[in-house]
Motif scaffolding. Structure first.
Motif, PDB file in Angstrom:
ATOM      1  N   TRP A  97      -6.315 -70.397  -2.590  1.00  0.00           N
ATOM      2  CA  TRP A  97      -5.325 -69.551  -1.908  1.00  0.00           C
ATOM      3  C   TRP A  97      -4.033 -70.331  -1.713  1.00  0.00           C
ATOM      4  O   TRP A  97      -4.064 -71.485  -1.295  1.00  0.00           O
ATOM      5  CB  TRP A  97      -5.842 -69.126  -0.539  1.00  0.00           C
ATOM      6  CG  TRP A  97      -6.860 -68.035  -0.586  1.00  0.00           C
ATOM      7  CD1 TRP A  97      -8.209 -68.186  -0.512  1.00  0.00           C
ATOM      8  CD2 TRP A  97      -6.620 -66.634  -0.716  1.00  0.00           C
ATOM      9  NE1 TRP A  97      -8.822 -66.965  -0.590  1.00  0.00           N
ATOM     10  CE2 TRP A  97      -7.864 -65.985  -0.713  1.00  0.00           C
ATOM     11  CE3 TRP A  97      -5.465 -65.855  -0.846  1.00  0.00           C
ATOM     12  CZ2 TRP A  97      -8.007 -64.600  -0.813  1.00  0.00           C
ATOM     13  CZ3 TRP A  97      -5.606 -64.479  -0.950  1.00  0.00           C
ATOM     14  CH2 TRP A  97      -6.855 -63.868  -0.940  1.00  0.00           C
ATOM     15  N   GLU A  99       0.174 -69.836  -0.227  1.00  0.00           N
ATOM     16  CA  GLU A  99       1.066 -68.985   0.559  1.00  0.00           C
ATOM     17  C   GLU A  99       2.373 -68.808  -0.199  1.00  0.00           C
ATOM     18  O   GLU A  99       2.927 -69.758  -0.746  1.00  0.00           O
ATOM     19  CB  GLU A  99       1.330 -69.625   1.921  1.00  0.00           C
ATOM     20  CG  GLU A  99       2.153 -68.768   2.845  1.00  0.00           C
ATOM     21  CD  GLU A  99       2.246 -69.336   4.254  1.00  0.00           C
ATOM     22  OE1 GLU A  99       3.134 -68.891   5.001  1.00  0.00           O
ATOM     23  OE2 GLU A  99       1.430 -70.209   4.617  1.00  0.00           O
ATOM     24  N   GLY A 100       2.855 -67.584  -0.224  1.00  0.00           N
ATOM     25  CA  GLY A 100       4.144 -67.268  -0.837  1.00  0.00           C
ATOM     26  C   GLY A 100       5.036 -66.568   0.168  1.00  0.00           C
ATOM     27  O   GLY A 100       4.646 -66.332   1.314  1.00  0.00           O
ATOM     28  N   SER A 102       7.635 -63.143   0.544  1.00  0.00           N
ATOM     29  CA  SER A 102       8.154 -61.899  -0.009  1.00  0.00           C
ATOM     30  C   SER A 102       9.598 -61.729   0.427  1.00  0.00           C
ATOM     31  O   SER A 102       9.863 -61.530   1.616  1.00  0.00           O
ATOM     32  CB  SER A 102       7.322 -60.705   0.471  1.00  0.00           C
ATOM     33  OG  SER A 102       7.974 -59.495   0.142  1.00  0.00           O
ATOM     34  N   PHE A 109       3.068 -63.899   2.256  1.00  0.00           N
ATOM     35  CA  PHE A 109       1.884 -63.256   1.690  1.00  0.00           C
ATOM     36  C   PHE A 109       0.996 -64.358   1.152  1.00  0.00           C
ATOM     37  O   PHE A 109       1.411 -65.515   1.052  1.00  0.00           O
ATOM     38  CB  PHE A 109       2.248 -62.236   0.589  1.00  0.00           C
ATOM     39  CG  PHE A 109       2.814 -62.862  -0.659  1.00  0.00           C
ATOM     40  CD1 PHE A 109       1.989 -63.208  -1.720  1.00  0.00           C
ATOM     41  CD2 PHE A 109       4.180 -63.106  -0.778  1.00  0.00           C
ATOM     42  CE1 PHE A 109       2.509 -63.785  -2.872  1.00  0.00           C
ATOM     43  CE2 PHE A 109       4.700 -63.685  -1.921  1.00  0.00           C
ATOM     44  CZ  PHE A 109       3.866 -64.026  -2.976  1.00  0.00           C
ATOM     45  N   TYR A 111      -1.846 -65.520  -1.906  1.00  0.00           N
ATOM     46  CA  TYR A 111      -2.223 -65.221  -3.277  1.00  0.00           C
ATOM     47  C   TYR A 111      -3.427 -66.068  -3.677  1.00  0.00           C
ATOM     48  O   TYR A 111      -3.431 -67.283  -3.486  1.00  0.00           O
ATOM     49  CB  TYR A 111      -1.035 -65.521  -4.198  1.00  0.00           C
ATOM     50  CG  TYR A 111      -1.315 -65.309  -5.659  1.00  0.00           C
ATOM     51  CD1 TYR A 111      -1.425 -64.033  -6.185  1.00  0.00           C
ATOM     52  CD2 TYR A 111      -1.471 -66.396  -6.512  1.00  0.00           C
ATOM     53  CE1 TYR A 111      -1.685 -63.832  -7.537  1.00  0.00           C
ATOM     54  CE2 TYR A 111      -1.729 -66.214  -7.858  1.00  0.00           C
ATOM     55  CZ  TYR A 111      -1.832 -64.927  -8.364  1.00  0.00           C
ATOM     56  OH  TYR A 111      -2.092 -64.733  -9.694  1.00  0.00           O
ATOM     57  N   ASN A 112      -4.444 -65.397  -4.227  1.00  0.00           N
ATOM     58  CA  ASN A 112      -5.635 -66.087  -4.700  1.00  0.00           C
ATOM     59  C   ASN A 112      -5.438 -66.379  -6.186  1.00  0.00           C
ATOM     60  O   ASN A 112      -5.362 -65.460  -7.002  1.00  0.00           O
ATOM     61  CB  ASN A 112      -6.881 -65.212  -4.479  1.00  0.00           C
ATOM     62  CG  ASN A 112      -8.158 -65.932  -4.838  1.00  0.00           C
ATOM     63  OD1 ASN A 112      -8.297 -66.475  -5.924  1.00  0.00           O
ATOM     64  ND2 ASN A 112      -9.103 -65.921  -3.915  1.00  0.00           N
ATOM     65  N   GLN A 113      -5.354 -67.665  -6.536  1.00  0.00           N
ATOM     66  CA  GLN A 113      -5.070 -68.060  -7.909  1.00  0.00           C
ATOM     67  C   GLN A 113      -6.236 -67.798  -8.868  1.00  0.00           C
ATOM     68  O   GLN A 113      -6.032 -67.726 -10.067  1.00  0.00           O
ATOM     69  CB  GLN A 113      -4.670 -69.537  -7.971  1.00  0.00           C
ATOM     70  CG  GLN A 113      -3.396 -69.806  -7.191  1.00  0.00           C
ATOM     71  CD  GLN A 113      -2.895 -71.202  -7.388  1.00  0.00           C
ATOM     72  OE1 GLN A 113      -2.014 -71.407  -8.197  1.00  0.00           O
ATOM     73  NE2 GLN A 113      -3.464 -72.162  -6.662  1.00  0.00           N
ATOM     74  N   GLN A 116      -6.289 -63.469  -8.673  1.00  0.00           N
ATOM     75  CA  GLN A 116      -4.960 -62.863  -8.730  1.00  0.00           C
ATOM     76  C   GLN A 116      -4.754 -61.803  -7.638  1.00  0.00           C
ATOM     77  O   GLN A 116      -3.897 -60.934  -7.762  1.00  0.00           O
ATOM     78  CB  GLN A 116      -4.645 -62.250 -10.108  1.00  0.00           C
ATOM     79  CG  GLN A 116      -4.328 -63.270 -11.191  1.00  0.00           C
ATOM     80  CD  GLN A 116      -5.577 -63.902 -11.766  1.00  0.00           C
ATOM     81  OE1 GLN A 116      -6.507 -63.200 -12.147  1.00  0.00           O
ATOM     82  NE2 GLN A 116      -5.600 -65.219 -11.835  1.00  0.00           N
ATOM     83  N   GLU A 117      -5.528 -61.870  -6.579  1.00  0.00           N
ATOM     84  CA  GLU A 117      -5.404 -60.949  -5.449  1.00  0.00           C
ATOM     85  C   GLU A 117      -4.284 -61.426  -4.532  1.00  0.00           C
ATOM     86  O   GLU A 117      -4.160 -62.615  -4.249  1.00  0.00           O
ATOM     87  CB  GLU A 117      -6.729 -60.914  -4.684  1.00  0.00           C
ATOM     88  CG  GLU A 117      -6.691 -60.116  -3.410  1.00  0.00           C
ATOM     89  CD  GLU A 117      -7.972 -60.258  -2.590  1.00  0.00           C
ATOM     90  OE1 GLU A 117      -8.161 -59.434  -1.692  1.00  0.00           O
ATOM     91  OE2 GLU A 117      -8.772 -61.195  -2.837  1.00  0.00           O
ATOM     92  N   SER A 118      -3.464 -60.493  -4.020  1.00  0.00           N
ATOM     93  CA  SER A 118      -2.441 -60.793  -3.024  1.00  0.00           C
ATOM     94  C   SER A 118      -2.753 -60.018  -1.752  1.00  0.00           C
ATOM     95  O   SER A 118      -3.105 -58.835  -1.819  1.00  0.00           O
ATOM     96  CB  SER A 118      -1.052 -60.386  -3.522  1.00  0.00           C
ATOM     97  OG  SER A 118      -0.649 -61.192  -4.586  1.00  0.00           O
ATOM     98  N   TRP A 120      -1.642 -59.623   2.703  1.00  0.00           N
ATOM     99  CA  TRP A 120      -0.704 -59.952   3.788  1.00  0.00           C
ATOM    100  C   TRP A 120      -1.377 -60.785   4.863  1.00  0.00           C
ATOM    101  O   TRP A 120      -0.742 -61.617   5.498  1.00  0.00           O
ATOM    102  CB  TRP A 120      -0.146 -58.685   4.424  1.00  0.00           C
ATOM    103  CG  TRP A 120       0.763 -57.885   3.546  1.00  0.00           C
ATOM    104  CD1 TRP A 120       0.532 -56.632   3.070  1.00  0.00           C
ATOM    105  CD2 TRP A 120       2.041 -58.280   3.028  1.00  0.00           C
ATOM    106  NE1 TRP A 120       1.585 -56.231   2.292  1.00  0.00           N
ATOM    107  CE2 TRP A 120       2.528 -57.217   2.247  1.00  0.00           C
ATOM    108  CE3 TRP A 120       2.809 -59.432   3.142  1.00  0.00           C
ATOM    109  CZ2 TRP A 120       3.752 -57.259   1.588  1.00  0.00           C
ATOM    110  CZ3 TRP A 120       4.036 -59.481   2.491  1.00  0.00           C
ATOM    111  CH2 TRP A 120       4.497 -58.408   1.728  1.00  0.00           C
TER     112      TRP A 120
END
Length: 140
Positions: A97, A99-100, A102, A109, A111-113, A116-118, A120
């Protein structure tokens, strides 16, 4: 509510969300760090820190890995290989996981690398806090 008040309120909501704090913790300041959950914490084994997951409520002595340190005012930092404080985790991209941010919604948000799940909501893997063990009154 004026424009500036709205911006301040939104900033506060984002800050509370990112840090996993409640409004009570923010208002009460540094003292709140000392009052983190201690129920379920095993007898102190001489460690300086225990680890609390703000999502699951789990408490443990074992470092789950890559848990940042925290200044008294709540600023998170990591210790680099050179021993210096770093305010970004240089190892973050190696974890499942990440953190990004938006730009569109002006909020973080996650993101699971692998999948590919995003999402909140902060995943449990990124919700650990390092809590300094407070010495009992009268001990040094």
């Amino acid at each position: 509510m004026g424009f500036c008040s709205t911006i301040v309120a939104l900033t506060l909501v984002v800050l509370l969300s990112v840090l996993g704090w409640s409004a009570i913790q923010l208002v009460s300041g540094e003292e709140s760090l000392a009052r983190q959950p201690v129920e379920g914490v095993p007898q102190n084994n001489g460690a300086k820190y225990y680890f609390w997951n703000t999502v699951t409520g789990d408490v443990q002595w074992d470092d789950p890995g890559d848990v940042p340190y925290e200044t008294p005012n709540g600023l998170l930092y990591w210790v680099g290989k050179d021993g210096q404080q770093q305010y970004q985790d240089e190892e973050a991209m190696q974890y499942t996981w990440v953190e990004g941010w938006s730009e569109q919604y002006e909020r973080p948000f996650f993101y699971n690398q692998e999948t590919q799940e995003s999402v909140w909501d902060r995943p449990p893997d990124l919700a650990w806090r390092r809590i300094r063990v407070q010495a009992p009154q009268g001990e040094l």
